[in-house]
Design an enzyme around this catalytic site. Structure first.
Site, PDB file in Angstrom:
ATOM      1  N   GLN A 228       0.725  -1.188  -0.012  1.00 16.31           N
ATOM      2  CA  GLN A 228      -0.104  -0.056   0.230  1.00 16.31           C
ATOM      3  C   GLN A 228       0.870   1.116  -0.118  1.00 16.31           C
ATOM      4  O   GLN A 228       1.978   1.176   0.549  1.00 16.31           O
ATOM      5  CB  GLN A 228      -0.962   0.003   1.154  1.00 16.31           C
ATOM      6  CG  GLN A 228      -2.050  -1.133   1.300  1.00 16.31           C
ATOM      7  CD  GLN A 228      -3.129  -0.904   0.233  1.00 16.31           C
ATOM      8  OE1 GLN A 228      -3.088   0.090  -0.508  1.00 16.31           O
ATOM      9  NE2 GLN A 228      -3.945  -1.877   0.146  1.00 16.31           N
ATOM     10  N   ASP A 324      -9.371  -8.909  -1.231  1.00 19.27           N
ATOM     11  CA  ASP A 324      -8.888  -7.560  -1.702  1.00 19.27           C
ATOM     12  C   ASP A 324      -8.741  -7.647  -3.239  1.00 19.27           C
ATOM     13  O   ASP A 324      -7.363  -7.500  -3.635  1.00 19.27           O
ATOM     14  CB  ASP A 324      -7.538  -7.347  -0.801  1.00 19.27           C
ATOM     15  CG  ASP A 324      -7.329  -5.818  -1.196  1.00 19.27           C
ATOM     16  OD1 ASP A 324      -7.714  -5.125  -1.600  1.00 19.27           O
ATOM     17  OD2 ASP A 324      -5.934  -5.661  -0.392  1.00 19.27           O
ATOM     18  N   CYS A 351     -10.935  -0.660  -3.176  1.00 22.11           N
ATOM     19  CA  CYS A 351     -10.628   0.608  -3.805  1.00 22.11           C
ATOM     20  C   CYS A 351     -11.418   1.340  -4.601  1.00 22.11           C
ATOM     21  O   CYS A 351     -10.760   2.619  -4.976  1.00 22.11           O
ATOM     22  CB  CYS A 351      -9.018   0.598  -4.009  1.00 22.11           C
ATOM     23  SG  CYS A 351      -8.822  -0.632  -5.485  1.00 22.11           S
TER      24      CYS A 351
END
Length: 394
Positions: A228, A324, A351
């Protein structure tokens, strides 16, 4: 005759914020998506893209009636015709988060039929200097820079205020292989790592692994392996995933799109030595780095390949699944595969709010209720943010 307003100048009353870093206005019955504006403002905008359909795109070039939430942008490239990385530098940081919360609520209501106002939470560190991984494009002359908005043009930047102070200028002084890309990563020890193909003038010293730490553990990452970009986000996500997953001792957990195993490390502690965690990840190098970092957790098994293909081949009955996925989300086929295995809980890290909302609708339609939702401003000055959602089997 095809309608084309390109280069036309419009005086516009700016309406609501929309997903994608712009606000909505209307002119002569057409929708105009306007960047560098704010809801309630009056601006003069120039149309920079028009496909001849029901909408066109424009940049605000003059503010005729400013919003009280407008502030000076800290970067000269955050303007019409400028960098494509930042959409919201002209907005007070607290107002940025409010705009993102509005977008999330609108996407959930429109795409999933759910009314759920959710705060977009601030992460520590402030709105600048947070981007610890930057990918630069290289122009035909070998100069590295950032791309212009919706363009392949490379801008000759001297620095970027989103990157850690002082990290970019030494790299930007060098010449690189034309047409390539350069990735710059600042690790947990503050060391700068430059990954660039081919020879480059001046060169860089031999680079070691990118050291990153989260969830009480350390990873030594190869160049280009995903981590990240906001330094506070890995620990934040690991904490939320751990709280919501609640994998039972001796149970089975899946970590899909698992990368180097950040969430797998948390799940492995929950299931203990008698349980099992399966990580599925398409990047062989990420799996190799994850195996090395988590070698003391033999309850973690690794599968290399596309989640969509491998998920139907996994053994065991998962108690919890953590996913994810990339920006496109899970999608119908993968959601169907997950709910068919009947886990008690599914933790979805997302996201993109539109993709998340579509997945919410799919899960809700298959008997998994959205019981928890948090959002984090992991990308200040841009329209992006990160969400974590918990689905529980009804």
């Amino acid at each position: 005759m095809t309608l084309d307003w390109t280069d036309r100048i419009l005086d516009l009353e700016i309406g609501p914020v929309a997903h994608g870093g712009h606000c909505v206005a209307r002119s002569e019955g057409r929708v105009v998506f306007v960047r560098h504006a704010l809801p309630g403002e009056r601006v003069r905008a120039v149309v920079n893209e028009d496909g001849g359909g029901a909408f066109c795109r424009a940049d605000a070039v003059e503010v005729l009636d400013a919003s009280p939430q407008r502030v000076p942008a800290p970067c000269d490239w955050a303007r019409a015709g400028g960098c494509g990385g930042c959409d919201l530098q002209h907005v007070d940081p607290a107002a940025q988060r409010a705009l993102k919360a509005t977008v999330l609520a609108e996407q959930l209501q429109r795409l999933a039929g759910i009314v759920r106002p959710t705060e977009v939470e601030e992460l520590p560190g402030g709105p600048l200097g947070w981007r610890h991984r930057v990918r630069l494009a290289v122009d035909e002359a070998g100069r590295a820079g950032l791309r212009a908005h919706r363009s392949h043009d490379v801008l000759p930047i001297a620095d970027c205020p989103l990157a850690p102070a002082g990290s970019l200028p030494p790299v930007l002084e060098h010449a690189f292989e034309p047409g390539g890309e350069v990735e710059i990563a600042s690790d947990a020890d503050g060391l700068l790592h430059v990954d660039a193909p081919g020879p480059h003038a001046g060169g860089f010293p031999e680079d070691g692994p990118v050291v990153q730490r989260a969830a009480g553990r350390e990873w030594r990452l190869s160049p280009g392996v995903f981590w990240q970009v906001h330094p506070a986000l890995p620990d934040t996500l690991a904490a939320v995933v751990g709280e919501w997953a609640r994998a039972p001792l001796g149970g089975v957990a899946w970590d899909l799109f698992g990368g180097v195993g950040l969430f797998a490390a948390v799940l492995a502690e929950q299931v203990g030595p008698e349980g099992g965690v399966t990580v599925v990840e398409s990047s062989r190098q990420a799996v190799a780095d994850g195996r090395a970092a988590l070698a003391d957790l033999p309850q973690i098994g690794w599968r290399v390949g596309r989640v969509e293909k491998l998920v139907t081949t996994l053994d065991g009955q998962p108690d919890v699944i953590v996913a994810d996925p990339p920006r496109k989300g899970l999608g119908r086929e993968l959601v169907e595969s997950l709910v068919a295995r009947g886990p008690e809980r599914i933790v979805h890290v997302a996201c993109d709010p539109a993709s998340l909302a579509r997945d919410v609708a799919l899960f809700e339609g298959r008997g998994y209720a959205l019981t928890e939702l948090r959002a984090f401003d992991a990308f200040p000055m841009t329209h992006h943010f990160e969400c974590v959602a918990l689905f529980v089997r009804a």
